[in-house]
Design a protein around this motif. Structure first.
Motif, short mmCIF file in Angstrom:
data_model
loop_
_atom_site.label_atom_id
_atom_site.label_comp_id
_atom_site.label_asym_id
_atom_site.label_seq_id
_atom_site.Cartn_x
_atom_site.Cartn_y
_atom_site.Cartn_z
N LYS A 1 -2.37 -0.57 -1.04
CA LYS A 1 -2.45 -0.30 -2.49
C LYS A 1 -3.50 0.78 -2.73
CE LYS A 1 -1.16 -4.99 -3.54
NZ LYS A 1 -1.54 -6.36 -3.79
N MET A 2 -3.30 1.53 -3.80
CA MET A 2 -4.27 2.56 -4.16
C MET A 2 -4.45 2.56 -5.68
SD MET A 2 -3.13 5.73 -1.78
CE MET A 2 -1.52 5.24 -1.28
N ALA B 1 6.63 2.32 2.29
CA ALA B 1 7.38 2.92 1.18
C ALA B 1 6.84 2.41 -0.16
CB ALA B 1 8.84 2.54 1.32
N LEU B 2 7.12 3.17 -1.20
CA LEU B 2 6.63 2.81 -2.53
C LEU B 2 7.31 1.53 -3.03
CD1 LEU B 2 5.08 3.62 -5.19
CD2 LEU B 2 7.19 4.73 -5.89
N VAL B 3 6.53 0.63 -3.57
CA VAL B 3 7.08 -0.57 -4.22
C VAL B 3 7.04 -0.35 -5.74
CG1 VAL B 3 6.78 -3.05 -4.61
CG2 VAL B 3 6.40 -2.10 -2.34
N ARG B 4 5.85 -0.03 -6.25
CA ARG B 4 5.77 0.27 -7.69
C ARG B 4 4.54 1.12 -7.99
NH1 ARG B 4 3.08 -4.78 -7.94
NH2 ARG B 4 1.33 -4.71 -9.35
N VAL B 5 4.60 1.82 -9.10
CA VAL B 5 3.43 2.57 -9.56
C VAL B 5 3.30 2.34 -11.07
CG1 VAL B 5 4.80 4.71 -9.70
CG2 VAL B 5 2.34 4.87 -9.64
N GLU B 6 2.06 2.14 -11.52
CA GLU B 6 1.81 1.95 -12.95
C GLU B 6 0.86 3.02 -13.43
OE1 GLU B 6 1.62 -2.75 -12.07
OE2 GLU B 6 0.03 -1.93 -13.35
N ILE B 7 1.20 3.64 -14.54
CA ILE B 7 0.31 4.65 -15.11
C ILE B 7 -0.11 4.16 -16.49
CG2 ILE B 7 0.05 7.06 -15.78
CD1 ILE B 7 2.34 7.73 -13.88
N ARG C 1 -5.58 5.12 -15.78
CA ARG C 1 -5.53 4.54 -14.44
C ARG C 1 -4.12 4.64 -13.86
NH1 ARG C 1 -7.39 -1.37 -12.34
NH2 ARG C 1 -9.28 -0.92 -13.44
N ILE C 2 -4.06 4.88 -12.56
CA ILE C 2 -2.78 4.82 -11.86
C ILE C 2 -2.93 3.76 -10.76
CG2 ILE C 2 -1.06 6.06 -10.48
CD1 ILE C 2 -2.22 8.67 -11.45
N THR C 3 -1.99 2.84 -10.69
CA THR C 3 -2.01 1.84 -9.63
C THR C 3 -0.76 2.04 -8.78
OG1 THR C 3 -3.05 0.32 -11.16
CG2 THR C 3 -2.16 -0.64 -9.13
N LEU C 4 -0.98 2.28 -7.52
CA LEU C 4 0.15 2.54 -6.62
C LEU C 4 0.24 1.41 -5.60
CD1 LEU C 4 0.68 6.08 -5.13
CD2 LEU C 4 1.35 4.04 -3.93
N VAL C 5 1.37 0.72 -5.59
CA VAL C 5 1.56 -0.39 -4.65
C VAL C 5 2.65 0.00 -3.67
CG1 VAL C 5 2.17 -2.83 -4.41
CG2 VAL C 5 0.88 -2.06 -6.41
N ALA C 6 2.31 0.02 -2.38
CA ALA C 6 3.31 0.33 -1.34
C ALA C 6 3.49 -0.93 -0.49
CB ALA C 6 2.83 1.49 -0.50
N LEU D 1 -4.90 -7.49 -7.06
CA LEU D 1 -5.39 -6.40 -7.90
C LEU D 1 -6.28 -6.88 -9.05
CD1 LEU D 1 -2.24 -4.13 -7.99
CD2 LEU D 1 -4.48 -3.51 -7.09
N THR E 1 1.10 3.86 4.44
CA THR E 1 1.08 2.54 3.81
C THR E 1 2.49 2.08 3.48
OG1 THR E 1 0.61 3.62 1.70
CG2 THR E 1 -1.25 2.62 2.81
#
Lengths: 385, 117
Positions: free
Chosen positions: B74-75, A327-333, B65-70, B95, A325
């Protein structure tokens, strides 16, 4: 519509337009484009979104506006072409459908359509050309070796099916140029000149290449190895801007030709730490070294937060690459005590620890605006800063 | 569980979803043809376990929750009590609206109660 309402709408739009002129940012473009859509001016909204994307190619919001504006126009065509695929499938229909998906930014669907076409018509070059183009576009955007390898396989297949496909030769040459396989690049450019001897930009480029080569002869290397090395260092072997091309740059390529002004971004990230709701902010370089930070001193130390951001970003980036998918753009936890946002920008990593009243989508918008303000064109330089 | 996932996969842009335990074992999955189920499961299990380990190391509690944006997808990983719901989406998905569907699927999974592997 009553005159009062019309006047209000007109005032609103002119306020947003002057804001955009004063301080162009992704959110300023987004606000104007969204307001235009709600006023029914979809074409104008599309123009604003596209102009915004040329300046700020990373903006998700503008990409969504563009998608929305185009989808209305293209939905009918997609339905008709899907129908044709079911009733009387031909490579042309598949190519048109994949082209529309590409225009909408749905690379996955375009690739899937091309794959389906390749399975039905294995001797047709078009699906492989589409796959090659998309993978090359992705390689330019994310610098991931897998994309380069798949692009090369697909484009080589095109040249095997039709040795006179100029586009495939040119794209292959570009791919080899980016990865530093200059002899292979020259070979394909020679094929281009054999098919179209009058291509002046290719002739000029070949001349330059000849001079450069005279100074620095190089041996042929394994393409996979070269692509993996490029992924490791995160920078192309040669500048994308120097290559003669048939195609206009995709938004991702525009992105790859911009770089971040790290010094001013450092100040902005430290400043963001004082925003209401933000508890810690940090900016890390490619090697995880802290470039700037701001913390309220109540939770994690700067070192701890830096380490946490580095490991979260590493895990998330690895996951996105493995899933193909990009490269990583952002991740939120989201945790009960607050949230962590980690964003990647041109090799830099930004980490934010925040809680109520700040919401993740608002913070992301602030971050995008901050980064966009510190972008500048990197003309004539190797891509990714 | 499968019917919950099937319904979730009907949402436009959702390419696949699966439920895995906190130890990373897959309970149920519904993944589109374009994705490899084993790959999604391995990736999801790695993300869930690594993130938990990282947060615990710095004294932070579990995540919701974890939101991963590539750049091309998205996951979303949502805590559903005894397990995690993992949803893989197209990059064009917004989202906000899909998040509501994911939350409602997670709530239904929570209501399923005990999970036996």
């Amino acid at each position: 519509m009553k005159i009062g309402e019309k006047l209000k709408r007109w005032r609103d739009l002119s306020r947003l337009r002057s804001r955009l002129r004063r301080d162009a940012s992704p959110s300023a473009y987004g606000d104007l484009a969204e307001r235009l859509i709600s006023a029914g001016s979809v074409e104008e909204a599309l123009a604003v979104a596209e102009e915004g994307l040329r300046a700020f190619p990373d903006s998700e919001r503008l990409a969504q506006v563009r998608l929305f504006s185009k989808r209305g126009r293209l939905t009918g065509q997609i339905r008709r072409l899907r129908d044709d695929v079911l009733r009387r499938p031909t490579p042309v229909v598949y190519t048109q459908l994949a082209g529309i998906y590409r225009e909408l930014g749905s690379h996955d669907e375009a690739l899937q359509t091309a794959q389906e076409c390749a399975e039905r018509f294995p001797l047709n070059e078009n699906p492989y050309l589409i796959q090659g183009e998309i993978r090359l576009e992705r390689f330019l955007l994310d610098v991931i070796a897998r994309d380069a390898i798949l692009a090369e396989q697909a484009l080589r297949r095109v040249t095997r099916i039709n040795g006179h496909n100029v586009k495939a030769h040119l794209l292959l040459a570009e791919l080899y140029w980016l990865t530093g396989a200059v002899s292979a690049c020259r070979r394909h450019l020679r094929s281009v000149l054999t098919i179209t001897p009058t291509a002046r930009d290719v002739q000029d480029f070949m001349r330059q290449l000849g001079q450069a080569d005279a100074q620095q002869p190089e041996a042929e290397e394994d393409f996979e190895e070269l692509a993996k090395r490029i992924e490791e260092i995160g920078t192309f072997a040669n500048a994308t801007t120097e290559f003669p091309g048939l195609r206009s740059p995709a938004p991702g390529e525009v992105r790859s030709r911009t770089r971040v002004d790290v010094d001013s971004l450092k100040l902005e990230i430290a400043e963001l730490g004082h925003t209401e709701g933000v508890r810690s902010s940090i900016l890390l370089d490619k090697d995880g070294e802290i470039l700037a930070d701001c913390t309220d001193g109540m939770g994690l130390t700067r070192k701890q937060f830096g380490d946490l951001v580095t490991s979260v970003s590493g895990t998330a980036d690895d996951a996105s690459r493995r899933m193909d998918t990009g490269a990583l753009v952002r991740v939120e936890i989201e945790t009960p005590a607050g949230s962590i946002m980690v964003a990647r920008v041109r090799g830099l990593t930004i980490g934010m620890l925040f809680a109520e009243p700040l919401r993740a989508d608002r913070l992301w918008e602030i971050l995008q605006d901050s980064v966009a303000r510190n972008m500048s064109a990197a003309d004539r330089e190797g891509a990714h800063a | 569980m499968r019917s919950i996932l099937r319904r979730l996969n009907d949402v436009v842009g959702v390419k696949g979803s699966l439920v895995l335990t906190r130890d990373g074992i897959v309970v149920a999955s519904h993944i589109s043809k374009s994705l490899s189920e084993d790959l999604v499961a391995a990736m999801a299990s790695n993300v869930v376990l690594s993130t938990r380990r990282n947060l615990e190391k710095y004294g932070m509690r579990a995540y919701a929750r974890i939101t991963l944006v590539a750049s091309h997808g998205k996951m979303v990983f949502t805590d559903t009590g005894p397990a995690f719901l993992v949803v893989v989406m197209d990059r064009n998905v917004e989202l906000g609206p899909v998040g509501i569907e994911i939350e409602s699927a997670a709530m239904r999974i929570r209501q399923v109660g005990e999970i036996r592997v």
